[in-house]
Design a protein around this motif. Structure first.
Motif, PDB file in Angstrom:
ATOM      1  N   THR A 295       0.837  -1.202   0.000  1.00 36.41           N
ATOM      2  CA  THR A 295       0.000   0.000   0.000  1.00 36.41           C
ATOM      3  C   THR A 295       0.874   1.255   0.000  1.00 36.41           C
ATOM      4  OG1 THR A 295      -0.107   0.227   2.410  1.00 36.41           O
ATOM      5  CG2 THR A 295      -1.751  -1.225   1.359  1.00 36.41           C
ATOM      6  N   LEU A 296       0.273   2.391  -0.320  1.00 39.05           N
ATOM      7  CA  LEU A 296       0.994   3.664  -0.273  1.00 39.05           C
ATOM      8  C   LEU A 296       1.519   3.922   1.136  1.00 39.05           C
ATOM      9  CD1 LEU A 296       1.967   6.324  -1.494  1.00 39.05           C
ATOM     10  CD2 LEU A 296      -0.291   7.277  -1.010  1.00 39.05           C
ATOM     11  N   ASP A 297       0.698   3.687   2.145  1.00 34.09           N
ATOM     12  CA  ASP A 297       1.139   3.913   3.529  1.00 34.09           C
ATOM     13  C   ASP A 297       2.338   3.034   3.885  1.00 34.09           C
ATOM     14  OD1 ASP A 297      -0.774   5.853   3.948  1.00 34.09           O
ATOM     15  OD2 ASP A 297      -2.192   4.498   4.934  1.00 34.09           O
ATOM     16  N   GLU A 298       2.338   1.792   3.416  1.00 37.56           N
ATOM     17  CA  GLU A 298       3.467   0.900   3.693  1.00 37.56           C
ATOM     18  C   GLU A 298       4.721   1.366   2.958  1.00 37.56           C
ATOM     19  OE1 GLU A 298       0.999  -3.256   4.428  1.00 37.56           O
ATOM     20  OE2 GLU A 298       1.537  -2.660   2.378  1.00 37.56           O
TER      21      GLU A 298
ATOM     22  N   VAL B 146       5.398   4.474   2.123  1.00 34.10           N
ATOM     23  CA  VAL B 146       5.852   5.662   2.849  1.00 34.10           C
ATOM     24  C   VAL B 146       6.600   5.244   4.112  1.00 34.10           C
ATOM     25  CG1 VAL B 146       5.089   7.691   4.166  1.00 34.10           C
ATOM     26  CG2 VAL B 146       4.098   7.215   1.921  1.00 34.10           C
ATOM     27  N   ALA B 147       6.088   4.250   4.821  1.00 38.12           N
ATOM     28  CA  ALA B 147       6.746   3.757   6.037  1.00 38.12           C
ATOM     29  C   ALA B 147       8.134   3.195   5.713  1.00 38.12           C
ATOM     30  CB  ALA B 147       5.881   2.701   6.720  1.00 38.12           C
TER      31      ALA B 147
ATOM     32  N   ASP C 192      10.366   6.176   5.055  1.00 38.00           N
ATOM     33  CA  ASP C 192      10.647   6.873   6.309  1.00 38.00           C
ATOM     34  C   ASP C 192      11.655   6.097   7.154  1.00 38.00           C
ATOM     35  OD1 ASP C 192      10.156   9.244   7.762  1.00 38.00           O
ATOM     36  OD2 ASP C 192       8.909   8.114   9.173  1.00 38.00           O
TER      37      ASP C 192
ATOM     38  N   GLN D 153       6.462  11.034   2.409  1.00 38.58           N
ATOM     39  CA  GLN D 153       5.157  11.090   1.737  1.00 38.58           C
ATOM     40  C   GLN D 153       5.305  11.739   0.354  1.00 38.58           C
ATOM     41  OE1 GLN D 153       2.260   9.981   3.350  1.00 38.58           O
ATOM     42  NE2 GLN D 153       1.001  10.335   1.580  1.00 38.58           N
TER      43      GLN D 153
ATOM     44  N   ARG E 130       4.816   9.880  -3.365  1.00 38.44           N
ATOM     45  CA  ARG E 130       3.879  10.396  -4.366  1.00 38.44           C
ATOM     46  C   ARG E 130       4.600  10.755  -5.671  1.00 38.44           C
ATOM     47  NH1 ARG E 130      -0.973  10.664  -2.138  1.00 38.44           N
ATOM     48  NH2 ARG E 130      -1.176  11.065   0.078  1.00 38.44           N
TER      49      ARG E 130
END
Length: 126
Positions: free
Chosen positions: A67-70, A72-73, A76, A94, A98
Motif C-alpha cells: 500500500t501507499l502507507d506501507e 511511505v513507512a 521513512d 510522503q 507520491r
C-alpha cells in the motif's frame, strides 16, 4: 525496484544495490546537475532502501500487496537510519512516495528505466 537488467549498456552504469529491492531517488547535488555523468552519480542513480546501494537502472513493477502507507513507512524507515547516521537533508517520505508513483504511473510494468537528474526515461523492457 533495483535491477541489473540492461546494465552495461552505458559506461556510467552501476549496480551496487540488491536486485529486486525497492528504490528511491535523492535530489541531485549541484555538481551532478551540471555534470550528470561526472564524479558524483547522485543525478543518474536510484538508491536501494535496504542496501543503500546505488543503481543506474530500476524496474517498474506493480506490487499490489504494497500500500501507499506501507511504501511511505519503508521510505521513512530508510531515511531514519540515515538521520541517525548524521544526515541533515530535508526528506519528506510522503512527498517522495507520491513523486515516484507519479513517475511510474504512465509506465508499463516491466519497463527498465534510467535517470538523468530530474528526468526518468525507459531504457528497455523485461
Amino acid at each position: 525496484m533495483a535491477t541489473d537488467h540492461t546494465q552495461g549498456t552505458r559506461p556510467s552504469d552501476v549496480m551496487e544495490g540488491i536486485d529486486g529491492e525497492l528504490v528511491f531517488m535523492v535530489d541531485a547535488c549541484p555538481l551532478s546537475r551540471r555534470y550528470p555523468y561526472g564524479p558524483c552519480d547522485c543525478g543518474i542513480t536510484f538508491r536501494g532502501m535496504v542496501s543503500d546501494g546505488v543503481t543506474s537502472t530500476a524496474l517498474v513493477r506493480d506490487l499490489e500487496q504494497l500500500t501507499l502507507d506501507e511504501y511511505v513507512a519503508c521510505l521513512d524507515a530508510t531515511h531514519e537510519s540515515n538521520r541517525l547516521a548524521g544526515c541533515t537533508c530535508d526528506f519528506d517520505a510522503q512527498d517522495q512516495a507520491r513523486t515516484l508513483l507519479k513517475i511510474a504511473a504512465p509506465l508499463r510494468v516491466g519497463a527498465v528505466v534510467e535517470r538523468r537528474v530530474d528526468r526518468v526515461r525507459v531504457r528497455g523492457f523485461v
